[in-house]
Design an enzyme around this catalytic site. Structure first.
Site, PDB file in Angstrom:
ATOM      1  N   ARG A  59     -23.681  33.621 -29.376  1.00 31.70           N
ATOM      2  CA  ARG A  59     -23.457  34.192 -27.975  1.00 31.70           C
ATOM      3  C   ARG A  59     -23.297  33.190 -26.892  1.00 31.70           C
ATOM      4  O   ARG A  59     -22.544  33.296 -26.094  1.00 31.70           O
ATOM      5  CB  ARG A  59     -24.910  34.880 -27.827  1.00 31.70           C
ATOM      6  CG  ARG A  59     -25.428  35.391 -26.339  1.00 31.70           C
ATOM      7  CD  ARG A  59     -26.485  36.038 -26.327  1.00 31.70           C
ATOM      8  NE  ARG A  59     -26.797  36.824 -24.950  1.00 31.70           N
ATOM      9  CZ  ARG A  59     -27.378  36.303 -23.744  1.00 31.70           C
ATOM     10  NH1 ARG A  59     -27.738  35.105 -23.630  1.00 31.70           N
ATOM     11  NH2 ARG A  59     -27.435  37.041 -22.974  1.00 31.70           N
ATOM     12  N   HIS A  63     -20.109  33.954 -24.165  1.00 31.55           N
ATOM     13  CA  HIS A  63     -20.166  33.678 -22.965  1.00 31.55           C
ATOM     14  C   HIS A  63     -19.587  32.828 -22.193  1.00 31.55           C
ATOM     15  O   HIS A  63     -18.976  33.095 -20.963  1.00 31.55           O
ATOM     16  CB  HIS A  63     -21.834  33.798 -22.534  1.00 31.55           C
ATOM     17  CG  HIS A  63     -22.580  35.153 -22.624  1.00 31.55           C
ATOM     18  ND1 HIS A  63     -23.803  35.281 -22.049  1.00 31.55           N
ATOM     19  CD2 HIS A  63     -22.394  35.958 -23.506  1.00 31.55           C
ATOM     20  CE1 HIS A  63     -24.279  36.546 -22.610  1.00 31.55           C
ATOM     21  NE2 HIS A  63     -23.351  37.060 -23.181  1.00 31.55           N
ATOM     22  N   ASN A  88     -27.167  34.987 -18.409  1.00 28.86           N
ATOM     23  CA  ASN A  88     -27.608  33.959 -19.122  1.00 28.86           C
ATOM     24  C   ASN A  88     -28.727  33.520 -18.671  1.00 28.86           C
ATOM     25  O   ASN A  88     -29.714  32.680 -19.413  1.00 28.86           O
ATOM     26  CB  ASN A  88     -26.284  32.493 -18.993  1.00 28.86           C
ATOM     27  CG  ASN A  88     -24.985  32.970 -19.362  1.00 28.86           C
ATOM     28  OD1 ASN A  88     -24.966  33.762 -20.459  1.00 28.86           O
ATOM     29  ND2 ASN A  88     -24.159  32.674 -18.548  1.00 28.86           N
ATOM     30  N   HIS A 187     -23.719  41.473 -33.190  1.00 30.97           N
ATOM     31  CA  HIS A 187     -25.108  41.838 -32.979  1.00 30.97           C
ATOM     32  C   HIS A 187     -25.771  41.993 -34.210  1.00 30.97           C
ATOM     33  O   HIS A 187     -26.914  42.711 -34.400  1.00 30.97           O
ATOM     34  CB  HIS A 187     -25.118  43.102 -32.023  1.00 30.97           C
ATOM     35  CG  HIS A 187     -24.890  42.440 -30.593  1.00 30.97           C
ATOM     36  ND1 HIS A 187     -24.456  43.618 -29.665  1.00 30.97           N
ATOM     37  CD2 HIS A 187     -24.552  41.164 -30.003  1.00 30.97           C
ATOM     38  CE1 HIS A 187     -24.454  42.722 -28.298  1.00 30.97           C
ATOM     39  NE2 HIS A 187     -24.592  41.567 -28.515  1.00 30.97           N
TER      40      HIS A 187
END
Length: 313
Positions: A59, A63, A88, A187
């Protein structure tokens, strides 16, 4: 209009080709020959104690790339940087793992391996460690000297995004609809805070009622329990596989944005394909990751090689 779109597409392709030409899977073979094994060793150690960290590293990489390119900017400390952006703040984690890897690499070959490359390789190794596919990572990125909070807030998809929103954000990064659906398979691992799913499990109608109730048991409708964690996919939450897509077909997407991928729209067929064929999902996920890691890399004399991933030199 059509000719303009074609011309623009050619320009983008040429730009990416130029940037990618400076990246190479063998970039550190002479300057730091043990770089990849050092990264892999630390990831294996960390994930053996906390498998969830693999999802956190993946992740973090995603990001980072979506803010202003895969340049390690999310790792920089600072109240106005990406760490404190909405997507975040209080949720991005894995920084200490990257610090540990950087420390080991500095001991082996000081000032050679960028934080951006560390994060990119660590994300790949995390997926592999948790049972997912591998891919060849092009290396040679340099680190950004700045971090862009506004870009993170604008570019990183929200858990309440619609399919249209998701498509637009991925397309803006040069990623296709297939890339988007494949990358969403990340996910299949990881957890999510109650505050991000409360609206879905109490208000959405496209969620299996029994599944919603199971999530509600750990996420009260009141404002309490905001930090309580639930798996993004509860069949095998620490194993990278295609159960994520199988659950979407049962209306068991934990995030609203996840279920949008299977909601009677244009991406239903891809979800069905991946739910039926894990090999195809793995192939497309790996291909999409290679495309994503090539988003606006800093190469040549741009940026720097940080000595400390948390601050510019």
């Amino acid at each position: 209009m059509a000719s303009w779109v074609v011309s623009f597409g050619i320009i983008v392709a040429l730009f990416l080709a130029s940037a990618n030409a400076q990246l190479s899977a063998t970039y550190y073979d002479k300057s730091c020959p043990n770089a990849l094994s050092i990264i892999k060793s630390e990831i294996k150690k960390v994930l053996s104690n906390e498998p969830r960290m693999g999802a956190s590293i993946l992740r973090l990489h995603f990001h980072d790339c979506f803010a202003q390119g895969c340049d390690g900017s999310i790792l920089l400390d600072g109240s106005s940087g990406e760490k404190t952006a909405g997507p975040n703040l209080h949720s991005a984690r894995g920084f200490k793992t990257i610090d540990a890897i950087k420390k080991n690499l500095e001991a082996a070959c000081s000032g050679v391996v960028s934080c951006a490359d560390i994060l990119t390789v660590a994300a790949r190794d995390s997926v592999v460690q948790l049972g997912g596919p591998t891919w060849t990572v092009p290396l040679g990125r340099r680190d950004s000297k700045t971090s862009n909070q506004n870009a993170a807030n604008a570019n990183i998809p929200s858990p309440i995004s619609t399919l249209s929103n998701l498509s637009s954000l991925f397309q803006a990064q040069g990623l296709s609809t297939k890339d988007m659906v494949a990358l969403s398979g990340a996910h299949s691992i990881g957890q999510v805070r109650c505050t991000l799913i409360r609206s879905r499990i109490y208000n959405d109608t496209d969620i299996d009622s029994a599944y919603a109730k199971s999530l509600q048991s750990n996420c009260p409708s009141s404002k309490s329990g905001n930090k309580n964690l639930s798996p993004l996919e509860d069949v095998s939450p620490t194993f990278f596989d295609n159960n994520y897509y199988k659950e979407l077909r049962k209306q068991k997407g934990t995030l609203h944005s996840d279920q949008e991928l299977f909601s009677g729209g244009s991406t239903d067929s891809l979800v069905t394909t991946y739910s039926n064929n894990e090999k195809t999902f793995f192939k497309d996920f790996a291909a999409a990751m290679v495309k994503m890691v090539n988003i606006n890399p800093l190469t040549g004399s741009s940026g720097e090689i940080r000595m400390n991933c948390r601050k510019a030199n």
